[in-house]
Enzyme design. Structure first.
Site, PDB file in Angstrom:
ATOM      1  N   LYS A  67       0.835  -1.199   0.000  1.00 18.03           N
ATOM      2  CA  LYS A  67       0.000   0.000   0.000  1.00 18.03           C
ATOM      3  C   LYS A  67       0.872   1.252   0.000  1.00 18.03           C
ATOM      4  CE  LYS A  67      -3.912   1.937   2.668  1.00 18.03           C
ATOM      5  NZ  LYS A  67      -4.814   1.668   3.807  1.00 18.03           N
ATOM      6  N   SER A  92      -9.706   1.706   2.229  1.00 20.23           N
ATOM      7  CA  SER A  92      -8.496   2.426   1.828  1.00 20.23           C
ATOM      8  C   SER A  92      -7.376   1.521   1.341  1.00 20.23           C
ATOM      9  CB  SER A  92      -8.010   3.329   2.966  1.00 20.23           C
ATOM     10  OG  SER A  92      -7.346   2.628   3.972  1.00 20.23           O
ATOM     11  N   SER A 124     -10.038  -0.997   6.994  1.00 26.87           N
ATOM     12  CA  SER A 124      -9.383  -0.855   5.697  1.00 26.87           C
ATOM     13  C   SER A 124      -8.599  -2.075   5.219  1.00 26.87           C
ATOM     14  CB  SER A 124      -8.465   0.371   5.705  1.00 26.87           C
ATOM     15  OG  SER A 124      -9.234   1.547   5.801  1.00 26.87           O
TER      16      SER A 124
END
Length: 481
Positions: A87, A165, A189
């Site tokens: 990420k 997210s 998330s």
């Protein structure tokens, strides 16, 4: 994929252990495997708006070094030679780390996140940074397009959202662009995108994994964890990234060793569930959830009906995340650069967060202590909890993400375990979500397993057994035409 390479289409959906085994057997080299995945990520990643930054050339240089290790008989474990993605809130020295937001598009750090350093020591190969919701959702976004890289598209249906997210990580694993990825969770998330993309995601106990080098949203709630194809792989990755870190003030100073085979016998476990959860769930996903609960019961555990303690979990999480996030992003807000965010409502939410009174934050933190106490009491009567990971299928990209739930008729008389995601994050509890079927056509459904702090091996043991008895985690989304 290069002509003549031994890397076939099935390899893109193979597990970590299988890939490592085939590397050791010299069926293909680390360079061949890395190149195949990196090319696929660069080509297909933008189809889902999942790619933030390709790292192909760096990855290929690292792959050559790893091939030499393997030729010399230096084996470093199951992650050796296996590509992965991370990420884009994790810093990678000398390269952009955008946090998914336009104000930080050119941001470069001179230090690499601890979790990425730890994976490098296992000779894993980072092939790219993966897209995310801007600022990991700080300010409370309302649209699927709340990202520097465009709206997150679900590999099972590109008209649907990828969820949360860490969606770039979830969609990349689901689509076979990386064997596994790292995500982060403050309140949902990891669990949400893993669920909606039909893969397995593990949220570790707060403090178990270092966040040094990761964007902070809420220091008392942020966690880093793996998104993989299976629970077994989540355990492998967690062992590699867990451990104390003096650079992270929130570190618990604990290590994690993955040995679910030595966890308590499933027949000794009491697992809490709530029949009302099926009533709260969207009708299209109820059959999958009901069947999944039956599979859990069939593992030999004792099923016990429970109900979550009565607190306004979502509102409390909003206050904590809002107050701490406003402190983190104060300069962004007061400078006016916050208006560069893709979602105007998110910018407005961040500005409003600066106005949260200290008394409200402190009250939320006091109530949070009560929540932790209540969950300790709950886990004195049961060992684990199982509940729907989400109560509905992936929403449409075109719909606002804050649409109210459809009314339930009749309204359930019990809250069941609804609210377990914000509750578990407030209490710092570990959780795993596993695919458990499909609903609303062909959209994935997930079941979460939650346990007390530092019970990851027990959670993984039950999740592993569930995946031995089902094959939902082996399903693949349709190929991109």
């Amino acid at each position: 994929m290069r002509k003549g390479t031994a890397v076939t289409e099935d390899v893109f959906f193979a597990g970590i252990r299988e890939l490592n085994k085939r590397l050791r057997a010299h069926e293909f080299s680390t360079v061949e495997l890395t190149r195949a995945f990196a090319e696929r990520l660069e080509k297909v990643g933008p189809v889902y708006n999942a790619l933030a930054l390709p790292l192909t050339e760096i990855a290929l240089r690292r792959a050559k070094e790893i091939d030499q290790e393997i030729r010399n008989g230096r084996f470093r474990g199951p992650l050796q030679g296996v590509p992965f993605g991370a990420k884009d809130l994790l810093s990678y020295a000398g390269h952009p780390t955008t946090w998914g937001a336009k104000p930080y598009a050119g941001q470069v750090f001179d230090e690499t996140a601890t979790v990425l350093e730890k994976l490098d020591k296992t000779s894993a190969v980072l092939i790219g940074k993966l897209a995310m919701v801007e600022l990991a959702g700080g300010g409370d976004y309302r649209i699927a397009g709340a990202s520097l890289f465009g709206p997150g598209l679900n590999p099972w249906d590109r008209a649907r959202w990828w969820g949360g997210s860490s969606g770039g990580s979830g969609s990349a694993v689901a689509a076979g662009l990386v064997p596994y990825a790292l995500g982060s969770e403050t309140s949902g998330s990891i669990i949400t995108p893993a669920t909606l993309c039909g893969v397995t995601g593990l949220r570790p106990t707060y403090g178990l994994v270092s966040r040094h080098g990761a964007m902070a949203l809420a220091w008392t709630m942020d966690k880093i964890g793996p998104i993989c194809r299976s629970a077994d792989e989540c355990g492998i990755v967690l062992q590699a990234i867990a451990g104390g870190d003096e650079k992270d003030p929130g570190s618990a100073g604990k290590s994690f060793y993955y040995f679910p085979q030595y966890a308590r016998k499933l027949s000794d476990l009491k697992v809490g569930f709530a029949p009302a959860d099926l009533e709260w769930a969207d009708q299209t996903i109820r059959p999958a959830l009901e069947a999944a609960i039956k599979v859990i019961g069939g593992t030999g555990v004792k099923m016990v009906e429970v109900e979550i303690p009565d607190f306004p979990y979502g509102a409390l999480a909003d206050v904590v995340i809002g107050a701490e996030g406003a402190s983190v992003f104060e300069e962004l807000i007061v400078s006016g650069r916050v208006d560069q965010l893709a979602d105007p409502s998110q910018a407005a939410g961040l500005r409003a967060s600066l106005e949260i009174p200290a008394k409200d934050y402190l009250r939320a933190m006091r109530i949070r202590t009560l929540i932790k106490d209540k969950f300790r009491e709950m886990f004195s009567g049961v060992d684990l909890l199982v509940a729907p990971s989400r109560y509905g299928p992936a929403p449409k990209i075109s719909d606002p993400l804050d649409l109210p739930d459809a009314p339930r008729s009749p309204t359930p008389t019990s809250r069941g375990l609804r609210g377990l995601i914000p509750a578990g994050n407030l209490a710092g509890l570990p959780a795993i979500t596993v695919p458990c079927g499909f609903g609303d056509g062909a959209l994935p459904v997930g079941l979460q397993i939650v346990g007390p702090a530092f019970s990851e091996n027990m959670i993984l043991a039950l999740a592993n057994e569930f995946q031995k008895r089902t094959d939902w985690h082996k399903r693949r989304p349709p190929l991109v035409s």
